[in-house]
Enzyme design. Sequence first.
Site, mmCIF file in Angstrom:
data_model
loop_
_atom_site.group_PDB
_atom_site.id
_atom_site.type_symbol
_atom_site.label_atom_id
_atom_site.label_comp_id
_atom_site.label_asym_id
_atom_site.label_seq_id
_atom_site.Cartn_x
_atom_site.Cartn_y
_atom_site.Cartn_z
ATOM 1 N N ARG A 1 0.865 -1.179 0.000
ATOM 2 C CA ARG A 1 0.000 0.000 0.000
ATOM 3 C C ARG A 1 0.904 1.234 0.000
ATOM 4 N NH1 ARG A 1 -3.498 -3.279 3.354
ATOM 5 N NH2 ARG A 1 -5.064 -4.024 1.885
ATOM 6 N N GLY B 1 -13.127 -11.824 0.714
ATOM 7 C CA GLY B 1 -14.084 -11.208 -0.195
ATOM 8 C C GLY B 1 -14.082 -9.692 -0.150
ATOM 9 N N ASP C 1 -10.950 -10.976 -4.914
ATOM 10 C CA ASP C 1 -12.318 -10.682 -4.480
ATOM 11 C C ASP C 1 -13.328 -10.584 -5.629
ATOM 12 O OD1 ASP C 1 -11.281 -10.423 -1.871
ATOM 13 O OD2 ASP C 1 -10.715 -8.351 -2.279
ATOM 14 N N GLN D 1 -5.671 -18.364 0.891
ATOM 15 C CA GLN D 1 -6.487 -18.201 -0.328
ATOM 16 C C GLN D 1 -5.794 -17.340 -1.375
ATOM 17 O OE1 GLN D 1 -10.849 -17.317 1.033
ATOM 18 N NE2 GLN D 1 -9.486 -16.989 2.760
HETATM 19 O O1 F6P Z 1 -8.373 -7.740 -1.458
HETATM 20 C C1 F6P Z 1 -7.811 -8.992 -1.266
HETATM 21 C C2 F6P Z 1 -7.890 -9.404 0.174
HETATM 22 O O2 F6P Z 1 -7.321 -10.657 0.300
HETATM 23 C C3 F6P Z 1 -9.300 -9.391 0.773
HETATM 24 O O3 F6P Z 1 -10.036 -10.514 0.418
HETATM 25 C C4 F6P Z 1 -8.979 -9.298 2.236
HETATM 26 O O4 F6P Z 1 -10.053 -8.699 2.932
HETATM 27 C C5 F6P Z 1 -7.770 -8.414 2.258
HETATM 28 O O5 F6P Z 1 -7.172 -8.506 0.978
HETATM 29 C C6 F6P Z 1 -6.762 -8.779 3.300
HETATM 30 O O6 F6P Z 1 -5.809 -7.781 3.330
HETATM 31 P P1 F6P Z 1 -4.490 -7.872 4.216
HETATM 32 O O7 F6P Z 1 -3.567 -8.851 3.557
HETATM 33 O O8 F6P Z 1 -3.965 -6.491 4.190
HETATM 34 O O9 F6P Z 1 -4.909 -8.361 5.554
#
Ligand code: F6P
Length: 304
Positions: A57, A155, A112, A236
């Site tokens: 990010r 999701g 997602d 996932q």
């Molecule tokens: O956008 C992809 C995703 O895997 C979502 O399904 C999930 O809510 C999020 O990213 C998790 O993000 P992080 O890896 O920052 O916890």
Amino acid sequence: MNAAVRFIVRSAEAMGIKVKGVMRGYNGLIENHFVDLDIRSVSDIIQRGGTALYTARCPKFKTEEGINEAIKNCKESGIEGLIVIGGDGSFRGARDLSLHGIPCVGIPATIDNDISSTDYTIGFDTAMNTVVELVDKLRDTACSHDRCSVVEVMGHGAGDLALQCGLAVGATSVIVPEKTYDPEAVITKIRETQKRGRNHFIIVVSEGLCDVRELAKQIEESTCIESRATILGHIQRGGSPTLRDRVVASKMGYAAVELLKNGIGNRVIALKNCEIVNYDIFEALNMPKTFDEETYLLANMILS
Ligand code: F6P
């Protein structure tokens, strides 16, 4: 995503265009972190999960200072166009860069499948297949022990992953954010199914809707069926991409290069009715997300 990068580099090179990879998403633009890519440097990545260019990010990119730095670095490095692989957030960045004179083309990629302008996002098929494989394994325990297995899938506010996987694993109930969460309805469905002689159950829940451990407890207390919750989590998002993801990513990569080659920016690539198309980024970002009511009905109505 690696399959997209590979095809972008190879098709661009075939068209006489030089390609640089930007490391760690928009951070690389701000920190001037580019790597020269050629046919050889993208060898052996098509079968790999994750991204060879890394990702992160980048809050600074949302500031005027960050975007100005990114534009200055692009111009100084001779970057005439940019392909951005990601979700809506990445597309908003691509829109801003396009507005500041760097033509950008977005390629939709997220497990997602929550990007409104496209029927399909890179990564979705691989994630779905991973979920199906894992839930099939959970089913072995649910079946052998006469249990209910409550499984949380990712999701990010969209029920697509839960819905497709719920139907594919033969879940008793699929709970998605697009519909009101009603634990009593789930318990009623389990009871009805139990009356028909079934003694093990799979409930698929999209993340963020409820505490799945709490739901498993509620099911156990109301039905006396031993219940367990499993959160599949980041597993996932990993693993070697499926054939579908590799093929769609390659086609999208090619389409993005073609646009930039023709001097066309501020577009996003999409898969619509099995065809690769492209839209204006502003238009794409404002499209409403549709929900697959038909699959929802099928996933939840079938008697088991
Ligand atoms: O956008 C992809 C995703 O895997 C979502 O399904 C999930 O809510 C999020 O990213 C998790 O993000 P992080 O890896 O920052 O916890």
